[in-house]
Scaffold this motif. Structure first.
Motif, mmCIF file in Angstrom:
data_model
loop_
_atom_site.group_PDB
_atom_site.id
_atom_site.type_symbol
_atom_site.label_atom_id
_atom_site.label_comp_id
_atom_site.label_asym_id
_atom_site.label_seq_id
_atom_site.Cartn_x
_atom_site.Cartn_y
_atom_site.Cartn_z
ATOM 1 N N PHE A 70 99.013 -7.268 6.645
ATOM 2 C CA PHE A 70 98.142 -8.129 7.569
ATOM 3 C C PHE A 70 98.906 -8.618 8.903
ATOM 4 N N LYS A 71 100.318 -9.037 8.627
ATOM 5 C CA LYS A 71 101.233 -9.326 9.769
ATOM 6 C C LYS A 71 101.371 -8.263 10.528
ATOM 7 N N MET A 72 101.731 -6.927 10.196
ATOM 8 C CA MET A 72 101.990 -5.926 10.979
ATOM 9 C C MET A 72 100.599 -5.435 11.849
ATOM 10 N N LEU A 73 99.663 -5.443 11.158
ATOM 11 C CA LEU A 73 98.288 -5.033 11.840
ATOM 12 C C LEU A 73 97.782 -6.022 12.865
ATOM 13 N N ASP A 74 97.892 -7.429 12.202
ATOM 14 C CA ASP A 74 97.426 -8.274 13.259
ATOM 15 C C ASP A 74 98.345 -8.433 14.688
ATOM 16 N N LEU A 91 94.356 -16.116 20.472
ATOM 17 C CA LEU A 91 94.425 -16.688 19.097
ATOM 18 C C LEU A 91 93.708 -15.427 18.385
ATOM 19 N N THR A 92 93.987 -15.169 17.055
ATOM 20 C CA THR A 92 93.313 -14.531 16.122
ATOM 21 C C THR A 92 92.127 -15.258 15.857
ATOM 22 N N THR A 93 90.927 -14.762 15.797
ATOM 23 C CA THR A 93 89.810 -15.612 15.213
ATOM 24 C C THR A 93 89.177 -14.866 13.853
ATOM 25 N N ALA A 94 89.471 -13.602 13.844
ATOM 26 C CA ALA A 94 88.841 -13.023 12.698
ATOM 27 C C ALA A 94 89.602 -11.630 12.629
ATOM 28 N N PHE A 95 89.952 -11.332 11.319
ATOM 29 C CA PHE A 95 90.771 -9.920 11.344
ATOM 30 C C PHE A 95 90.176 -9.089 9.708
ATOM 31 N N ASN A 96 89.760 -8.022 9.889
ATOM 32 C CA ASN A 96 89.454 -7.307 8.640
ATOM 33 C C ASN A 96 90.230 -6.325 8.543
ATOM 34 N N LEU A 97 90.971 -5.884 7.331
ATOM 35 C CA LEU A 97 91.714 -4.871 6.902
ATOM 36 C C LEU A 97 91.225 -3.740 5.876
ATOM 37 N N LEU A 98 91.844 -2.806 5.942
ATOM 38 C CA LEU A 98 91.515 -1.765 5.328
ATOM 39 C C LEU A 98 92.986 -1.051 4.445
ATOM 40 N N PHE A 99 93.079 -1.071 3.256
ATOM 41 C CA PHE A 99 94.425 -0.734 2.706
ATOM 42 C C PHE A 99 94.103 0.830 2.126
ATOM 43 N N THR A 100 94.613 1.787 2.669
ATOM 44 C CA THR A 100 94.403 3.083 2.185
ATOM 45 C C THR A 100 95.692 3.901 1.367
ATOM 46 N N LYS A 101 97.032 3.313 1.457
ATOM 47 C CA LYS A 101 98.004 3.844 0.542
ATOM 48 C C LYS A 101 99.047 2.793 0.231
ATOM 49 N N PRO A 102 99.367 2.587 -0.658
ATOM 50 C CA PRO A 102 100.730 1.868 -1.175
ATOM 51 C C PRO A 102 102.079 2.050 -0.109
ATOM 52 N N GLY A 139 93.182 -1.819 10.642
ATOM 53 C CA GLY A 139 92.323 -3.229 10.900
ATOM 54 C C GLY A 139 91.769 -3.449 12.102
ATOM 55 N N THR A 140 90.845 -4.321 12.291
ATOM 56 C CA THR A 140 90.357 -4.627 13.252
ATOM 57 C C THR A 140 90.218 -6.116 13.383
ATOM 58 N N GLY A 141 90.600 -6.679 14.653
ATOM 59 C CA GLY A 141 90.658 -8.357 15.116
ATOM 60 C C GLY A 141 89.925 -8.644 16.392
ATOM 61 N N THR A 142 89.364 -10.023 16.301
ATOM 62 C CA THR A 142 88.775 -10.466 17.234
ATOM 63 C C THR A 142 89.781 -11.598 17.503
ATOM 64 N N PHE A 143 90.105 -11.843 18.826
ATOM 65 C CA PHE A 143 90.951 -12.722 19.475
ATOM 66 C C PHE A 143 90.447 -13.544 20.776
ATOM 67 N N MET A 144 90.657 -14.590 20.753
ATOM 68 C CA MET A 144 90.154 -15.500 21.940
ATOM 69 C C MET A 144 91.140 -16.094 22.815
ATOM 70 N N ARG A 145 90.819 -16.094 23.993
ATOM 71 C CA ARG A 145 91.703 -16.769 24.914
ATOM 72 C C ARG A 145 91.932 -18.181 24.432
ATOM 73 N N SER A 146 93.142 -18.827 24.380
ATOM 74 C CA SER A 146 93.253 -20.328 24.014
ATOM 75 C C SER A 146 93.838 -21.005 25.289
ATOM 76 N N HIS A 147 93.804 -22.521 25.071
ATOM 77 C CA HIS A 147 94.310 -23.161 26.250
ATOM 78 C C HIS A 147 95.678 -23.404 26.554
ATOM 79 N N ILE A 148 96.526 -22.360 25.720
ATOM 80 C CA ILE A 148 98.101 -22.541 25.709
ATOM 81 C C ILE A 148 98.539 -21.688 26.891
#
Length: 160
Positions: A70-74, A91-102, A139-148
């Motif tokens: 997750f960390k590497m993909l995100d 900011l990450t608002t959602a993230f989906n991942l698929l594991f394909t190989k150990p 993986g695919t993520g949704t990200f949103m602009r923050s106030h930071i």
């Protein structure tokens, strides 16, 4: 740039400086002291992170734990998206991942790319490639602009 402008709208104006600043920001984040890794942003909408994983990241069955995936993909997807935003941290608002190989010990490359969005919400995806060139996760993520403001974060400014 005007508020809410992105580098997708102005790919030449300060892009390289912004990319190097994001690379410094990544390197200085406390979480990245736990991972041997290096961020590269070659162009707007693209990020590559080179990781080295070993037994410290294993779960009980002797392979890399999913939190590392997750960390590497995100991170790769996040920086691909934030490479387009020069004024704010996203900011990450959602993230989906698929594991394909150990994954065992060795080098791993996380490749991120921006998919859509230019103003407030961004979509980016990423994939992990092992030392044999095989895709081990995606993986695919949704990200949103923050106030930071990016400029307020340690490492983003060149003199930090």
């Amino acid at each position: 740039m005007a508020r809410n402008d992105t580098l997708a709208d102005d790919p030449q104006g300060g892009a390289q400086e912004h990319f190097r600043a994001l690379e410094r920001l990544y390197a200085q984040a406390p979480i990245n002291q736990l991972f041997q890794s290096r961020l590269e942003i070659p162009e707007a909408g693209t990020a590559r992170i080179l990781f080295a994983v070993d037994e410290r990241y294993y779960h009980a069955a002797g392979a890399v734990h999913g939190t590392s995936y997750f960390k590497m993909l995100d991170d790769a997807a996040f920086y691909a998206a934030n490479s387009l935003v020069s004024d704010r941290f996203i900011l990450t608002t959602a993230f989906n991942l698929l594991f394909t190989k150990p994954l065992k010990s060795g080098p791993v490359t996380a490749e991120g790319r921006w998919v859509s969005g230019k103003r407030r919400v961004f979509v980016a995806d990423a994939r992990l490639i092992d030392s044999e060139g095989d895709e081990i996760a995606r993986g695919t993520g949704t990200f949103m602009r923050s106030h930071i403001p990016l400029a307020s974060l340690p490492g983003y400014k060149k003199d930090d």
